[in-house]
Design an enzyme around this catalytic site. Structure first.
Site, PDB file in Angstrom:
ATOM      1  N   LYS A 173      -8.949  -3.738  10.835  1.00 10.46           N
ATOM      2  CA  LYS A 173      -9.311  -3.371   9.461  1.00 10.46           C
ATOM      3  C   LYS A 173      -8.478  -4.225   8.511  1.00 10.46           C
ATOM      4  O   LYS A 173      -7.288  -3.990   8.306  1.00 10.46           O
ATOM      5  CB  LYS A 173      -9.034  -1.882   9.180  1.00 10.46           C
ATOM      6  CG  LYS A 173      -9.817  -1.421   7.959  1.00 10.46           C
ATOM      7  CD  LYS A 173      -9.080  -0.527   6.997  1.00 10.46           C
ATOM      8  CE  LYS A 173      -8.207  -1.155   5.990  1.00 10.46           C
ATOM      9  NZ  LYS A 173      -8.826  -1.911   4.894  1.00 10.46           N
ATOM     10  N   SER A 227       2.443  -1.347   2.574  1.00  9.66           N
ATOM     11  CA  SER A 227       3.439  -0.664   1.750  1.00  9.66           C
ATOM     12  C   SER A 227       4.120   0.477   2.516  1.00  9.66           C
ATOM     13  O   SER A 227       3.574   1.004   3.485  1.00  9.66           O
ATOM     14  CB  SER A 227       2.768  -0.112   0.498  1.00  9.66           C
ATOM     15  OG  SER A 227       1.791   0.835   0.876  1.00  9.66           O
ATOM     16  N   GLY A 231       2.551   3.193   5.158  1.00 10.91           N
ATOM     17  CA  GLY A 231       3.159   3.128   6.490  1.00 10.91           C
ATOM     18  C   GLY A 231       3.622   4.493   6.971  1.00 10.91           C
ATOM     19  O   GLY A 231       3.387   4.877   8.128  1.00 10.91           O
ATOM     20  N   GLN A 329      -2.476  -4.950  -9.461  1.00  9.81           N
ATOM     21  CA  GLN A 329      -1.160  -5.491  -9.111  1.00  9.81           C
ATOM     22  C   GLN A 329      -0.516  -6.118 -10.355  1.00  9.81           C
ATOM     23  O   GLN A 329       0.681  -5.953 -10.584  1.00  9.81           O
ATOM     24  CB  GLN A 329      -1.320  -6.535  -8.001  1.00  9.81           C
ATOM     25  CG  GLN A 329      -0.020  -6.997  -7.369  1.00  9.81           C
ATOM     26  CD  GLN A 329       0.621  -5.991  -6.418  1.00  9.81           C
ATOM     27  OE1 GLN A 329      -0.069  -5.298  -5.698  1.00  9.81           O
ATOM     28  NE2 GLN A 329       1.934  -5.905  -6.439  1.00  9.81           N
ATOM     29  N   GLU A 381      10.447  -2.607  -4.152  1.00 10.19           N
ATOM     30  CA  GLU A 381       9.707  -3.855  -3.934  1.00 10.19           C
ATOM     31  C   GLU A 381       8.694  -4.017  -5.057  1.00 10.19           C
ATOM     32  O   GLU A 381       7.824  -3.170  -5.249  1.00 10.19           O
ATOM     33  CB  GLU A 381       8.980  -3.834  -2.588  1.00 10.19           C
ATOM     34  CG  GLU A 381       8.239  -5.135  -2.360  1.00 10.19           C
ATOM     35  CD  GLU A 381       7.583  -5.235  -0.991  1.00 10.19           C
ATOM     36  OE1 GLU A 381       6.787  -4.350  -0.658  1.00 10.19           O
ATOM     37  OE2 GLU A 381       7.883  -6.197  -0.265  1.00 10.19           O
TER      38      GLU A 381
END
Ligand code: NDP
Length: 483
Positions: A173, A227, A231, A329, A381
């Site tokens: 995917k 990310s 996760g 983003q 991040e």
């Protein structure tokens, strides 16, 4: 009319339940294509066929597997120009980086092609007389691969190549932002001498197809890059079925610049590490930890260098930084610019949305000065063309700042002192350490992964990948006495 690109379900190219459009972030008038989205039934069907195909593939001899991987790798390398252009068109990294990524993806396949022939186990004498022990690795089974958009071809390849090398079936995917690169790679893999359904492409959204895939008891192992929140959700889903899981989830990498550094080298490394790929790299140098002795001179050159970076259409010659991948983003990046300023950091340059001749998601590379390591811009991040300078008084303070993070993927030091370089290499708490090199940019034949929130599970790449993509079998053999 644009032809919709299809998923590879149980060995057949099929339309799903809906479709999405993919536009070039450098120029929104450029429609890259339409891409189908897999249904739940298709996912189940392809997982069932993958199980059958995996048993067949595992039984292929090593030379036959080697030939398949070599053919995929060779084709990727020979088509790096064409496929790199497609990648840059849909992801937004400058063409040289797009071509380089596809070529590197090919190298993952050729490296693991050779590994097909190097699967050698161990043997031992038993503590019981007359008994021998044979220890070997076997495929783990059906592997789900969930990959991000920032390295759409390379990240997927460093997962798919070892998965196939060690005898597994793959259900992939890809990120929905970069489906064109995924279809191109899948077309190459599907044309090879592999059992029907060994390799599946299931384009669809993470929340639906991705979530259903990681919850499926038909999956034996999940390899994910993306990310931290996603996760953690994947790990929670995997544990319900005791599915093996491996995750790589970004970082907050620091480059330490010492007072004995070659300053021009340090600036080059910082600029490349911070702004390469528009800063959208898990290995990006987002914290620049600079010794007070060279701080002012370094900062002057850094800011001048950042201001000189040519931002523009990813496919235009001379462009050094392309657009941000998406409007979402970009908005998150601009929010981090506001946050950094409100936290008291000084925005020395950039960090602004840019208007260009083409309508796209452009932003100028930004440098924060006078930042401290406790600021959120130095802890989270950002995945943006933004970097922060943190001034320190000594090597010891630099090391302590570098290590003061929840992440731990890469770190680097720029110094001419062997003693400092050696101490740093041994004491930086990251999975990858660099000396007089950028924090971004790694090889394919050695392990890659981090500590803390950056990684979970066995390392990727090189021989280390065997740990995740195989399971160990210990056989005891009593042959008896010859008559
Ligand atoms: P995500 O973690 O959301 O996406 C990564 C992959 O996971 C994509 O293929 C995505 O699919 C899929 N996914 C999303 N939700 C699920 C789910 N519930 N179950 C299974 N799969 C899922 O990252 P984003 O692309 O949204 O980026 C957000 C942030 O993540 C970035 O700003 C960056 O900080 C970090 N990131 C880090 C990367 C790295 O290299 N370490 C790479 C990419 C992102 P879909 O695309 O369809 O949503």
């Amino acid at each position: 009319m644009t032809l919709t690109k299809l998923n590879l379900i149980a060995g057949d190219w099929l339309a799903g339940e809906s479709e999405i459009e993919n536009r070039n972030p450098s120029d929104l008038s450029d429609l890259v294509g339409m891409f189908t989205q897999a249904s739940a039934d298709q996912l189940d069907a392809t997982l069932d066929q993958a199980r059958i195909a995996q048993a067949e593939w595992e039984a292929f001899g090593p030379e036959r597997k080697q030939a398949v991987l070599m053919a995929i790798g060779t084709e990727l390398m020979s088509r790096a120009e064409e496929l790199g252009t497609l990648l840059s068109r849909e992801e937004g990294k400058p063409l040289a980086e797009g071509k380089g990524e596809v070529y590197r993806a090919g190298q993952f396949f050729t490296y693991y092609a050779a590994e097909c022939l190097r699967q050698i186990g161990e043997n031992a004498d038993s503590v019981r007389p007359g008994v021998e022990i044979d220890v070997r690795r076997e495929a783990v089974g059906v592997v789900a691969i969930i990959s991000p958009w920032n390295f759409p071809t390379a990240t997927a390849s460093w997962k798919i190549a070892p998965a196939l090398c060690y005898g597994n079936a793959v259900v992939w995917k890809p990120a929905n932002i970069t489906p064109a690169s995924a279809v191109a790679l899948s077309e190459i893999i599907e044309r090879q001498d592999i059992p029907k359904g060994l390799f599946s492409l299931v384009m669809g959204s993470g929340r639906s197809v991705g979530q259903r895939l990681v919850e499926s008891p038909k999956v034996n192992a999940i390899s994910f890059t993306g990310s931290v929140p996603v996760g953690k959700g994947i790990a929670a889903a995997a544990i319900q079925n005791l599915t093996k899981v491996q995750m790589e989830m970004g970082s907050k990498n620091a480059l330490a610049v010492m007072d004995d550094a070659d300053l021009d080298l340090a600036v080059t490394l910082a600029l490349g590490g911070a702004f390469g790929g528009s800063g959208q790299k898990c290995t990006a140098s987002s914290r620049l930890v600079v010794h007070a002795g060279v701080h002012d001179a370094f900062v002057e050159k850094l800011v001048a260098g950042a201001q000189a970076i040519k931002v523009g259409h990813a496919l235009e010659a001379g462009v050094q930084m392309g657009p941000i991948v998406s409007e979402q983003q970009l908005q998150e990046n601009l929010a981090y610019v506001d946050l950094g300023t409100s936290e008291g950091a000084e925005l020395a340059c950039g960090g602004q949305r840019l208007e260009m001749p083409h309508d796209g998601f452009y932003m100028s590379p930004g440098v924060f000065l006078n930042s401290t390591n406790d600021m959120r811009i130095n802890r989270e991040e950002m995945f943006a063309p933004l970097t922060s300078v943190i001034k320190v008084a000594s090597y010891d303070e630099a090391l302590s700042v570098v290590n003061d993070t929840n992440f731990g993927l890469t770190s680097g030091i720029v110094t001419q002192s062997l003693a400092r370089a050696t101490h740093f290499r041994r004491n930086a708490r990251t999975g990858v350490v660099t000396v007089n090199l950028p924090t971004a940019g790694t090889d394919y034949h050695v392990p890659f992964g981090g500590r803390g929130d950056s990684s979970y599970g066995p390392r990727e790449q090189g021989k280390a990948a065997a740990e995740f993509y195989t399971t160990v079998k210990t056989a005891y053999i009593s042959a008896g006495t010859p008559v």
